[in-house]
Design an enzyme around this catalytic site. Structure first.
Site, PDB file in Angstrom:
ATOM      1  N   SER A  49       8.956  48.236  89.398  1.00  0.00           N
ATOM      2  CA  SER A  49       7.578  49.222  89.242  1.00  0.00           C
ATOM      3  C   SER A  49       6.916  48.506  88.104  1.00  0.00           C
ATOM      4  O   SER A  49       7.685  48.735  86.900  1.00  0.00           O
ATOM      5  CB  SER A  49       8.045  50.631  89.259  1.00  0.00           C
ATOM      6  N   GLU A  50       5.685  48.395  88.120  1.00  0.00           N
ATOM      7  CA  GLU A  50       4.959  48.225  86.831  1.00  0.00           C
ATOM      8  C   GLU A  50       4.937  48.962  85.667  1.00  0.00           C
ATOM      9  O   GLU A  50       4.833  48.727  84.608  1.00  0.00           O
ATOM     10  CB  GLU A  50       3.400  47.648  87.119  1.00  0.00           C
ATOM     11  N   ILE A  51       5.418  50.268  85.845  1.00  0.00           N
ATOM     12  CA  ILE A  51       5.399  51.089  84.734  1.00  0.00           C
ATOM     13  C   ILE A  51       6.541  50.703  83.615  1.00  0.00           C
ATOM     14  O   ILE A  51       6.628  51.066  82.535  1.00  0.00           O
ATOM     15  CB  ILE A  51       5.762  52.523  85.227  1.00  0.00           C
TER      16      ILE A  51
END
Lengths: 224, 246
Positions: A49-51
């Site tokens: 997840s890019e977070i």
């Protein structure tokens, strides 16, 4: 234009999930791509997840919700054994540096050259600006880019086009497209129709697709 | 040296009109909301907020006050607009963007992260393939069309790259779970997001933390942001909020 009944969104996600291999690091975008996570539970796939998280767990509900733990779509999620966290520049080094094996995203339009548009819908009337998020980095950096989407717009207009009419997210990076009606590969020579929804003909698919499709010699019905 | 400042208003005392302020956080997660409230109370104006991924969509209440008080000149973000087109029509920030009263500059998220990382690492500009062949290559993606000038590109090993400049904020406001008195920071879970890179980029970095501890109390192998990047630390209480954006 004629509109055909095809796979529901969850089943598009199921068919796309079969394309993922064990050991893959995979980033799933908002919408149909997120539904893929429901079909890979128990499989050895690393969700990125890019977070700033790898091994994103299932959605969190009620007392499991932690305000310091969300996915990139702002949904509360859970940890699983081996979940890890890192900062955002590290997260995008993984993406841009080609370490993410597969990204699955939705799109407004895909062209026969593998260009796609997903960040700026001109009908919103905001001109140049829109929400790019991580889509352009994921498009530019992932080893393999899969698009899941409805084959046509709500009005039945083709979303598979010769040239994009919406602002591009990336150019020439799309590898494979899963729609409610078909599975299509993007090749240097054009769009190759590989699988079709049972009961439809290649002419039916062509009638809702703008560029001329190349029919795969191994054409088959979509199998789940 | 003890970097703890007892009061929020004291921690932001030298932020003036026209400042370029980085705001950590990703939607609702890890946003320095108490520092934002202090900025609202101080009433400073013409502010440019350099964001990462929608911290002002997450801090809905603070955002609507900033807009109502006319404090914002510009927002730089990868995801600054309401997700839902219909809710966007009722959004006061979007209304200001539509009216060209506030400038919104949209940057791909990874490029934005690298702009802060580069600033913190003393790198003024860098080449990336992200955005090649899109509006991003054509210039700044902004509603202020006069600011859209082309960007430099370069072909390296047969692939096109776009030159992007670093962002060095006057102040970086970050939120951490724990900080020691010397400014070493530790984040929880996905609340790290943009907070670390922004802390490295700020000319002055101000960290609001939920727990202040003595130096040595955070395992020294597990410091996420070394205190060398952090000038001020201020204690805030952990608040519960709804995890949602429109």
């Amino acid at each position: 234009m004629k509109k055909f009944e095809g796979l529901p969104q969850e089943i598009i996600a199921l068919r796309a999930s079969q394309e993922l291999k064990d050991g893959d690091y995979v980033n799933l975008g908002i919408g149909i791509p997120t539904m893929i996570s429901n079909w890979i539970e128990g499989r050895d796939i690393f969700l990125h997840s890019e977070i700033g998280m790898i091994k994103t767990g299932p959605l969190a509900y009620d007392e499991d919700i932690d305000q310091d733990l969300i996915n990139a779509s702002c949904q509360p999620v859970t940890e699983v054994a081996g979940s890890i966290y890192f900062d955002i520049s590290e997260s995008f080094a993984m993406i841009r540096g080609g370490h993410v094996d597969v990204t699955v995203m939705g799109a407004f339009q895909v062209s026969e050259k593998g260009d796609f548009a997903g960040w700026n819908n001109p009908s919103r009337g905001l001109g140049n600006v829109g929400n790019i998020g991580g889509s352009m980095d994921l498009s530019a950096g992932s080893r393999r880019l899969i698009i899941t989407m409805e084959h046509t717009t709500k009005n039945g207009d083709p979303k598979l086009l010769k040239e994009l009419t919406y602002p591009a997210t990336g150019r020439g990076n799309v590898n494979l497209i899963f729609t409610d009606l078909a599975v299509i590969e993007v090749a240097p020579e054009g769009l190759i129709l590989k699988e079709i929804y049972p009961g439809l003909t290649t002419e039916d698919i062509q009638s809702v697709t703008e560029p001329k499709l190349i029919i795969s010699p191994d054409l088959k019905e979509i199998e789940l | 040296m003890d970097k703890v400042i007892p009061k929020l208003e004291e921690a932001i005392h030298d932020i003036e009109d026209g400042a370029l302020i980085a705001i950590g956080g990703f939607f609702t997660c890890g946003v320095p909301r108490d520092l934002l409230k202090a900025i609202i109370s101080k009433g400073i104006k013409d502010l440019t907020f350099a964001c990462g991924s929608g911290p002002l969509l997450g801090a809905k209440e603070e955002m609507s006050e900033l807009v109502a008080n006319n404090q914002i000149k510009k927002v730089i973000d990868s995801y600054g607009l309401a997700r839902s087109t219909s809710k966007g029509l009722d959004d006061p920030f979007e209304a200001q963007v539509r009216a060209n009263k506030i400038e919104l500059e949209v940057v791909p998220m990874g490029t934005l992260a690298e702009k802060y990382r580069a600033a913190g690492a003393g790198i003024p500009a860098f080449y990336v393939k992200t955005g090649a062949g899109t509006f991003v290559e054509d210039g700044l993606v902004t509603n202020f069309s006069e600011n859209t000038n082309g960007k430099e590109t370069k072909i390296i090993d047969g692939e096109k790259y776009v030159l992007e400049y670093s962002i060095k904020p006057d102040f970086a406001l970050v939120h951490a779970y724990m900080g020691d008195k010397e400014g070493n920071l530790y984040y929880r879970k996905t609340a790290r997001n943009f907070n670390h890179v922004m802390a490295t980029a700020g000319k002055v970095t101000i960290a609001e933390v939920e727990k202040i501890v003595e130096p040595g109390e955070i395992d020294s192998h597990c410091i996420h942001t070394p205190g060398i990047y952090v000038q001020r630390v201020v204690q805030v209480s952990r608040r519960e909020f709804e995890i949602t954006i429109d």
